[in-house]
Design an enzyme around this catalytic site. Structure first.
Site, short mmCIF file in Angstrom:
data_model
loop_
_atom_site.label_atom_id
_atom_site.label_comp_id
_atom_site.label_asym_id
_atom_site.label_seq_id
_atom_site.Cartn_x
_atom_site.Cartn_y
_atom_site.Cartn_z
N ASP A 194 17.07 -38.73 -91.41
CA ASP A 194 18.51 -38.61 -91.53
C ASP A 194 18.81 -38.17 -92.97
O ASP A 194 17.93 -38.13 -93.83
CB ASP A 194 19.21 -39.94 -91.17
CG ASP A 194 20.66 -39.71 -90.77
OD1 ASP A 194 21.22 -40.56 -90.08
OD2 ASP A 194 21.23 -38.66 -91.16
C1 GLC Z 1 24.55 -38.19 -91.04
C2 GLC Z 1 24.35 -38.98 -89.78
C3 GLC Z 1 23.57 -38.29 -88.71
C4 GLC Z 1 23.85 -36.80 -88.78
C5 GLC Z 1 23.28 -36.29 -90.09
C6 GLC Z 1 23.54 -34.80 -90.29
O1 GLC Z 1 24.37 -39.00 -92.15
O2 GLC Z 1 23.80 -40.29 -89.92
O3 GLC Z 1 23.94 -38.87 -87.46
O4 GLC Z 1 23.26 -36.13 -87.69
O5 GLC Z 1 23.78 -37.01 -91.21
O6 GLC Z 1 24.90 -34.57 -90.39
#
Ligand code: GLC
Length: 727
Positions: A250
């Site tokens: 993430d």
């Molecule tokens: C965010 C979220 C995740 C998302 C990623 C990209 O922090 O936790 O669900 O897909 O970043 O945007």
């Protein structure tokens, strides 16, 4: 490929490194060099055929091996045509609806140059304090598994080379929904059996459905950050679940292992993540600035790096990017695809089926009165989607006001609307936007006066209340899940004035279960609309008008109080269960609140009335060793009301004694049945041994012989049960 070229295939840069309007969905704390920009494997947050084509063309020309860039985006429940939020889709108990919705999202996003979506979320949720429950399909492993698998199928189709599909990324692995105290990014403490019985199944179903990516979660699991958790990623995900796709962190989660105090520095974080099997570093310098030295020092073996690079290149190849790096994206195709009538109809149908009717007395619904007032911030609000619908345009939303005027012949003689107050929460800086607190109070006074006039005029009042778009989603944990005070004041004052002379209907727009305080008591009808998306107004009016009966069932319990969190139907009896008759001292209870949810999992009304027979089971026992053996559990249901309607018949099973204590009920099947008035139908479920398995004291998935109880009902409180035995 050189070592540097390999390493940078594993780095994902934020979209703003390529395009200044890219969506910001994470922290911005590092700058990329031009060399890195020319060699990274992927980016996120960019959409738009013209932009993607321009960036991709330049990128491929400059790349030494002309390897195309991967474009990833959070298309969580809609790109341009936004479906109901996943918590609402879960309430439909209709996996086919979720698959169709994901198909629409994929077509629209792919037309605009997106290759990968960071969806579906497989996180099981039981805590309404956590704002990301909006992105989950709910509290049950079985339902979540069906919904997640359906979404993966919708996104990916049967062949990723089909340009109408995108690669799907199941997230957040694992158990992000169990953060302590419902506070986002927090730690998670779970026993292995709870992790395996409750939290892992939905991810596993998404992987079985063929998801090509998995995303690591921000949380620690029992002290270990997911992005550095070798057991979770290599033994469980890649080993047991047989996942051979791309594992992406993430946003910044690799670097954040330093904040957790799990890695001493960025280099150690990169080492830990690589060894855990994380292929792509989302938006930090961990991999890009450290893997070269880690390989040269022999701490990371070249074959480990090659494996990761091969998985990324395989994904690109399977998407057909080497044949067509633009996958047919074009402005014309996007214009034809996005927000098409066909796509809007899919969304409108999804809205109708996601609405949950919690109360309907005196036939308050369907609306029949002559003069109807829609009062509240959501009567006219365009932002009916969730904060994760980052690529849509709220101006494309069909509001309640628009749909009501369309349906009720567009005149002012039957429909009036009034916002009544701002949708911001009381005084919350982040929600008030441009208003100061005193402005807000002044605005609300004016809006209230208008609302009172409209309420005076109406025969029937439909309140449109709830949380606003910024009050659920990432980093929006709350300790107070009641409606903002201005809305409660509006509701109370109008009810005080008109409760006894006018019909009161209340619609709740929300991304999470709420403490509804006195709203249910004071409303003749109450319906949860979640965050219904682009066709929200149409779908809701379709149901309020009586053209369609509501059929949704809560997929996440609505508590009496936030203090009950985490709460779910599949809880344990304890050694001192509270007797149904209210119980005595020395039993499991609160002095000031019931144990149960105010509105339980699986609950929802229709405009009709269904009766169910007692459960019938085909035999009293089945044999574990005979894998063909099964027991048929069945009921007959009958529509004894006056409306065609759809009920969701639910099968629950309880293991009456196990080597570990077992939940009082677990959902093991459901079937939606549509009946005309007077019609009846038998509904049956086949109970098989594998439905009885759990993580036993022997630390393996297995069933144990003994007594079980099968229940069939219209929600999780059913006591319509019968005992059977596994021998
Ligand atoms: C965010 C979220 C995740 C998302 C990623 C990209 O922090 O936790 O669900 O897909 O970043 O945007």
């Amino acid at each position: 490929m050189s070592l540097k070229e390999k390493i940078l295939q594993l780095v994902q840069l934020p979209g703003w490194e390529f395009e200044q309007d890219a969506a910001v969905t994470g922290l911005n704390d590092n700058e990329a060099s031009d060399e890195e920009k020319g060699l990274v494997g992927s980016t996120l947050g960019i959409w738009g055929a013209d932009k993607v084509i321009e960036i991709q063309k330049k990128y491929i020309e400059n790349h030494p091996h002309h390897i195309p860039l991967l474009f990833m985006l959070d298309v969580i429940h809609g790109h341009k045509t936004v479906m109901p939020c996943p918590l609402g889709q879960g309430a439909s108990f209709d996996p086919e609806l979720a698959r169709r919705g994901a198909e629409v999202q994929a077509r629209e996003a792919a037309a605009e140059g997106v290759h990968v979506t960071f969806s579906p979320m497989g996180d099981l949720v039981r805590d309404a304090r956590w704002g990301r429950v909006v992105e989950s399909t709910g509290e049950d492993p079985y339902l979540n598994g069906k919904m997640v698998a359906a979404m993966v199928k919708g996104y990916q189709g049967d062949d990723l080379k089909d340009n109408d599909h995108v690669a799907s990324c199941v997230k957040h692995f694992a158990a992000y929904g169990a953060v302590v105290a419902g506070r986002d990014y927090n730690n998670v403490e779970l026993s292995e059996h709870t992790l395996r019985d409750q939290y892992l199944p939905a991810y596993a179903e998404g992987i079985k459905a063929g998801a090509r990516l998995v995303m690591t979660s921000f949380n620690t699991l029992n002290g270990i950050p997911s992005s550095g958790n070798k057991w979770l990623m290599r033994d469980v995900l890649r080993g047991e679940m047989d996942f051979d796709g791309v594992l992406i962190s993430d946003w910044a989660a690799i670097a954040e292992m330093e904040n957790w105090g799990f890695a001493e520095n960025l280099k150690e974080a990169a080492d830990l993540a690589m060894k855990a099997g994380v292929d792509i570093d989302m938006c930090t310098e961990a991999y890009g600035r450290n893997l070269e030295s880690l390989v040269n020092e022999g701490r990371i073996k070249m074959e480990l790096l090659d494996e990761a690079v091969l998985r990324v290149l395989t994904l690109k190849n399977d998407l057909g990017l080497f044949e067509d790096p633009y996958r047919g994206a074009s402005v014309l195709r996007a214009k034809e695809e996005c927000l098409s009538a066909k796509n809007r109809e899919v969304a409108r149908d999804a809205v109708r089926k996601s609405l949950v009717l919690l109360k309907n007395e005196y036939n308050a619904l369907p609306l029949v009165e002559k003069k109807i007032a829609f009062i509240g911030p959501y009567a006219e609000e365009k932002e009916l989607h969730s904060s994760w619908a980052i690529s849509c345009d709220a101006n494309d939303t069909v509001t309640i006001k628009k749909a009501a005027k369309e349906f009720y012949d567009g005149s002012d003689t039957r429909i009036k609307t009034a916002r009544g107050c701002l949708s911001a929460s009381d005084g919350d800086e982040t929600m008030r936007g441009t208003y100061s607190l005193s402005d807000e109070k002044k605005q609300n006074k004016k809006l209230f006066e208008k609302a009172m006039e409209v309420a005076e005029w109406a025969d029937e009042i439909v309140f449109c209340l709830g949380e606003n778009i910024g009050q659920s989603g990432e980093s929006t944990s709350k300790t107070d899940i009641r409606l903002p005070k201005p809305q409660m004041n509006l509701f109370k004052k109008i009810c005080k004035e008109y409760r006894n002379e006018k019909t009161i209907v209340t619609l709740i727009f929300t991304g999470r279960p709420l403490d509804l305080e006195k709203i249910p008591e004071k409303s003749d009808a109450l319906m949860i609309c979640f965050r219904p998306g682009t066709e929200g107004g149409h779908g809701i009016i379709d149901v309020l008008s009586g053209n369609y009966s509501p059929s949704g069932k809560l997929s996440m319990s609505f508590p009496y109080s936030v203090a009950q969190a985490p709460i779910s139907y599949n809880s344990f009896s304890t050694g001192r269960p509270k007797p149904a008759n209210g119980g005595s001292a020395f039993t499991t209870r609160y002095l000031d609140c019931p144990n149960e949810a105010r509105y339980p999992f699986g609950y929802g009304l229709t405009y009709s009335n269904f009766k169910m027979s007692e459960i019938n089971i085909s035999k009293a026992a089945m044999y574990k060793e005979d894998e063909t053996d099964s027991i048929k559990a069945s009921v007959t249901i009958r529509n004894i009301g006056f409306h065609e309607a759809t009920e969701t018949v639910q099968l629950y099973i309880r293991d009456l004694a196990g080597s570990r204590v077992r939940p009082v009920k677990e959902l093991k099947g459901f079937e939606k049945v549509t009946l005309l008035p007077g019609e009846s139908r038998e509904v049956s479920f086949e109970i098989k041994e594998d439905m009885l398995r759990f993580w036993t004291i022997e630390n393996k998935f297995d069933s144990e012989t003994g007594k079980f109880k099968a229940f069939i009902g219209f929600d999780s409180t059913t006591e319509n049960g019968s005992i059977f035995e596994l021998k």
